[in-house]
Design a protein around this motif. Structure first.
Motif, PDB file in Angstrom:
ATOM      1  N   ASP A 172       0.710  -1.243   0.059  1.00 30.53           N
ATOM      2  CA  ASP A 172      -0.141  -0.055   0.009  1.00 30.53           C
ATOM      3  C   ASP A 172       0.943   1.413   0.060  1.00 30.53           C
ATOM      4  OD1 ASP A 172      -2.055  -1.843   0.332  1.00 30.53           O
ATOM      5  OD2 ASP A 172      -2.516  -1.500   2.459  1.00 30.53           O
ATOM      6  N   SER A 194      -6.156   7.683   6.113  1.00 32.61           N
ATOM      7  CA  SER A 194      -6.742   7.404   4.955  1.00 32.61           C
ATOM      8  C   SER A 194      -7.387   5.926   4.877  1.00 32.61           C
ATOM      9  CB  SER A 194      -5.615   7.469   3.700  1.00 32.61           C
ATOM     10  OG  SER A 194      -5.053   8.576   3.499  1.00 32.61           O
ATOM     11  N   ALA A 243     -10.750   6.688   6.154  1.00 33.46           N
ATOM     12  CA  ALA A 243     -11.334   7.321   4.861  1.00 33.46           C
ATOM     13  C   ALA A 243     -12.107   6.444   3.931  1.00 33.46           C
ATOM     14  CB  ALA A 243     -10.412   8.603   4.408  1.00 33.46           C
ATOM     15  N   LEU A 244     -11.118   5.360   3.867  1.00 35.41           N
ATOM     16  CA  LEU A 244     -11.536   4.404   2.561  1.00 35.41           C
ATOM     17  C   LEU A 244     -12.852   3.694   3.027  1.00 35.41           C
ATOM     18  CD1 LEU A 244      -8.082   3.539   1.196  1.00 35.41           C
ATOM     19  CD2 LEU A 244     -10.008   4.392  -0.154  1.00 35.41           C
ATOM     20  N   ALA A 245     -12.704   3.445   4.489  1.00 31.44           N
ATOM     21  CA  ALA A 245     -14.198   2.820   4.998  1.00 31.44           C
ATOM     22  C   ALA A 245     -15.034   3.680   4.978  1.00 31.44           C
ATOM     23  CB  ALA A 245     -13.665   2.281   6.495  1.00 31.44           C
ATOM     24  N   ALA A 303     -15.732   6.225   3.308  1.00 29.26           N
ATOM     25  CA  ALA A 303     -16.388   6.708   1.926  1.00 29.26           C
ATOM     26  C   ALA A 303     -17.144   5.616   1.456  1.00 29.26           C
ATOM     27  CB  ALA A 303     -15.111   6.594   0.685  1.00 29.26           C
ATOM     28  N   ARG A 304     -16.926   4.437   1.850  1.00 25.87           N
ATOM     29  CA  ARG A 304     -18.106   3.243   1.609  1.00 25.87           C
ATOM     30  C   ARG A 304     -19.239   3.373   2.290  1.00 25.87           C
ATOM     31  NH1 ARG A 304     -18.057   0.409  -2.971  1.00 25.87           N
ATOM     32  NH2 ARG A 304     -19.882  -0.956  -1.863  1.00 25.87           N
ATOM     33  N   ILE A 306      -6.675  -2.182   5.502  1.00 23.74           N
ATOM     34  CA  ILE A 306      -8.014  -1.874   5.117  1.00 23.74           C
ATOM     35  C   ILE A 306      -8.462  -2.473   3.433  1.00 23.74           C
ATOM     36  CG2 ILE A 306      -7.675   0.354   4.018  1.00 23.74           C
ATOM     37  CD1 ILE A 306     -10.329  -0.517   6.560  1.00 23.74           C
ATOM     38  N   ALA A 307      -7.359  -2.814   2.655  1.00 22.88           N
ATOM     39  CA  ALA A 307      -7.586  -3.164   1.515  1.00 22.88           C
ATOM     40  C   ALA A 307      -7.929  -4.620   1.631  1.00 22.88           C
ATOM     41  CB  ALA A 307      -6.285  -3.033   0.616  1.00 22.88           C
ATOM     42  N   GLN A 308      -7.433  -5.401   2.786  1.00 23.57           N
ATOM     43  CA  GLN A 308      -7.827  -6.801   2.880  1.00 23.57           C
ATOM     44  C   GLN A 308      -9.406  -6.896   3.691  1.00 23.57           C
ATOM     45  OE1 GLN A 308      -6.330  -9.235   1.450  1.00 23.57           O
ATOM     46  NE2 GLN A 308      -5.382  -7.360   0.394  1.00 23.57           N
ATOM     47  N   ALA A 309     -10.030  -5.862   4.076  1.00 21.74           N
ATOM     48  CA  ALA A 309     -11.212  -6.184   4.604  1.00 21.74           C
ATOM     49  C   ALA A 309     -12.433  -6.502   3.821  1.00 21.74           C
ATOM     50  CB  ALA A 309     -11.704  -4.655   5.356  1.00 21.74           C
ATOM     51  N   PRO A 310     -13.074  -7.507   3.899  1.00 24.03           N
ATOM     52  CA  PRO A 310     -14.130  -7.665   3.056  1.00 24.03           C
ATOM     53  C   PRO A 310     -15.054  -6.900   2.764  1.00 24.03           C
ATOM     54  CG  PRO A 310     -13.729  -9.746   4.703  1.00 24.03           C
ATOM     55  CD  PRO A 310     -13.001  -8.549   5.155  1.00 24.03           C
ATOM     56  N   ASP A 311     -15.678  -6.158   3.905  1.00 23.06           N
ATOM     57  CA  ASP A 311     -16.364  -5.145   3.725  1.00 23.06           C
ATOM     58  C   ASP A 311     -15.915  -4.084   4.856  1.00 23.06           C
ATOM     59  OD1 ASP A 311     -18.431  -3.106   4.075  1.00 23.06           O
ATOM     60  OD2 ASP A 311     -19.982  -4.544   3.567  1.00 23.06           O
ATOM     61  N   PRO A 312     -15.212  -2.909   4.427  1.00 24.18           N
ATOM     62  CA  PRO A 312     -14.769  -2.171   5.697  1.00 24.18           C
ATOM     63  C   PRO A 312     -15.805  -1.514   6.454  1.00 24.18           C
ATOM     64  CG  PRO A 312     -14.285  -1.291   3.589  1.00 24.18           C
ATOM     65  CD  PRO A 312     -14.814  -2.552   3.347  1.00 24.18           C
TER      66      PRO A 312
END
Lengths: 383, 124
Positions: free
Chosen positions: A132, A142, A145-147, A149-150, A245-251
């Motif tokens: 990452d 960040s 933030a990516l979680a 944003a979802r 966080i990129a490995q969270a199935p659904d963050p």
């Protein structure tokens, strides 16, 4: 699944905070030692009785060893776990099991950091992984933030609803003498603050402060005989679902859904039984995610749930009654401060005391929504 | 013999975007591992198709004159997710659900995967 827990067999016999806000000239280990000294005095337990040491120091990889040396004790068990800000909830779980087993008699759980006056930013050896890092996400904001944003995308949550969390925290802080950030804060103020990593703005982020906390745990009989009301440990569970966080199935669904359910099951309680809720609010989205995952509202409803002052003073559900990491203090790993505030509420001595509080929940978060751990505490009446 | 991470990086350095999948036809795996997570099944390398969809996006705000930039999570069509960035558009134009295609660039003297928006397909 074997998930036995010695419900109400152990208790918090003493607690303290020290140096919240700014503690110029004091080192992390000095701060942790000061809080420990105060917590032991609060429990009327001598330092040389501590035989279980649980500690996390922000930038000391082997802090458990350093702290035992500093205090001048030789613990039978030293736990230097590094699951981030949730470490202290895991400490409570481990200490309860070790106390119940008779492996130790007195557990000291401590934390201290001088990250504000010592460096001015989050003190942590944690960082983005090598896959990452080249994309330069800000660590850790960040990932949150990516979680977030979802969450906005999937459930229609708004930045205004995120801001409500910060506004509620500030309202609690304004009447807490210990809180660092005070003064008026509106939804408009939060929305107008500098964008750090969308949709998270500066006022969606926790503070950077100094501070220390400590608690002392014993078996329930000894805690009951102590000078202060014993706080029963009714359940404690930790869960780890990912690191990056990129490995969270659904963050938008964190391991709090597991740790909370397990801790409440150990306690024989449901979210409706909880009088005060202390959540690790590293960012405003955390509170929304954890209220959902812990079962206080359905998934996706967190934004609406926190609106209209529901978690603010006078609201239906008191959340982060000290002002939380957003406005009270955030010395890098906040988990222990959530436990202390929950315990103070159950002792009837919180700055913003909730009348008749019997059951408290303290929830810790570590990494990037990665490690989740929940502790259910009860007043002396539950012992 | 090098481990899967080194193999993946060496392949990327030679212009190949590889991912893994279970030899028993199971799910795709990324980042590279020595065995399938959870099951421990053996893995084999396959060429990624390079197409994906933006799963989430954040724009990192910076003080001018430094430009803002985006960080995305991309779901590859094979079913794995990775962090990256979308190039060729303003950061604010990157949207969840946007179709993107991978490209290997060099940055800091290392190969790096980035994504470009796919042109809107008409009549397709």
């Amino acid at each position: 699944m074997a998930d036995d827990f010695p419900r109400a067999r152990t208790a918090i016999a003493g607690l303290a905070t020290y140096g919240l806000g700014e503690a110029p000239g004091e080192s992390a280990i000095e701060l942790a030692a000061q809080a420990s000294r105060l917590a032991l005095a609060d429990a009327a337990i001598r330092l040389d009785e501590v035989d279980g040491l649980f500690v996390c120091l922000p930038s000391d990889f082997l802090g458990g060893l350093s702290f035992a040396e500093y205090l001048g004790i030789r613990p039978l068990f030293t736990d230097n776990n590094r699951t981030g800000g949730s470490a202290f909830m895991s400490h409570v779980a481990t200490a309860a099991l070790a106390l119940e087993a008779g492996a130790i008699d007195v557990a000291l759980i401590a934390y201290g950091s001088n990250q504000r006056t010592g460096g001015g930013k989050l003190a942590t050896p944690a960082k983005n992984n090598d896959y990452d890092a080249p994309y330069r996400p800000l660590f850790p904001v960040s990932s949150y933030a990516l979680a977030a944003a979802r969450h906005l995308h999937q459930y229609g949550t708004t930045r205004e609803q995120m801001a409500e969390v910060a506004v509620a925290a500030r309202a609690w802080a304004n009447t807490n003498p210990e809180a660092f950030a005070k003064g008026p804060l509106s939804v408009v103020d939060v929305l107008a603050s500098r964008m750090i990593s969308s949709p998270i703005s500066a006022r969606d982020c926790c503070l950077v402060t100094d501070g220390a906390a400590a608690i002392v745990m014993t078996r329930a009989d000894r805690a009951r005989a102590g000078p202060k009301p014993a706080v029963a440990v009714l359940g404690a569970a930790a869960a780890t679902w990912w690191q990056a966080i990129a490995q969270a199935p659904d963050p938008t669904i964190t391991a709090a859904a597991e740790s909370g359910a397990r801790a409440l099951a150990m306690a024989g309680l449901t979210p409706a039984d909880v009088d005060v809720v202390q959540l690790y609010d590293a960012f405003t989205i955390n509170v929304i995610l954890f209220l959902e995952d812990l079962g206080f509202c359905p998934k996706g409803e967190g934004g609406r749930f926190v609106s209209d002052g529901r978690i603010a003073p006078g609201g239906a559900l008191p959340v982060n009654t000290n002002g939380g990491g957003l406005s009270c203090c955030h010395p890098g790993m906040y988990g222990l401060f959530a436990i202390v505030e929950a315990a103070r509420q159950l002792r009837g001595e919180a700055a913003n005391q909730i009348v008749g509080a019997e059951i408290g929940l303290a929830h810790g978060n570590g990494g990037t929504l990665s490690s989740q751990a929940t502790v259910i505490l009860g007043s002396a009446a539950t012992l | 013999m090098s481990g899967p991470e080194a193999h993946w990086r060496a392949s990327l350095d030679s212009g190949r975007f590889l991912i893994q999948r279970s030899v028993n036809g199971g799910e795709a795996v990324f980042p590279p591992r020595i065995a399938a997570p959870g099951s421990g099944e053996a893995l084999e390398w396959v060429e990624a198709c390079g197409l994906g969809t933006v799963y989430s996006v954040t724009i990192i705000g910076r003080r001018p004159p430094e430009p803002d930039y985006n960080v995305v999570l991309v779901d590859l069509d094979e079913g794995v997710r990775m962090m990256s960035r979308v190039e060729g558009v303003e950061p604010g134009a990157v949207r969840i659900g946007m179709r993107v295609a991978a490209r290997i660039i060099r940055e800091d003297d290392k190969p790096l995967l980035v994504f470009d928006p796919l042109e809107t397909q008409h009549g397709g």
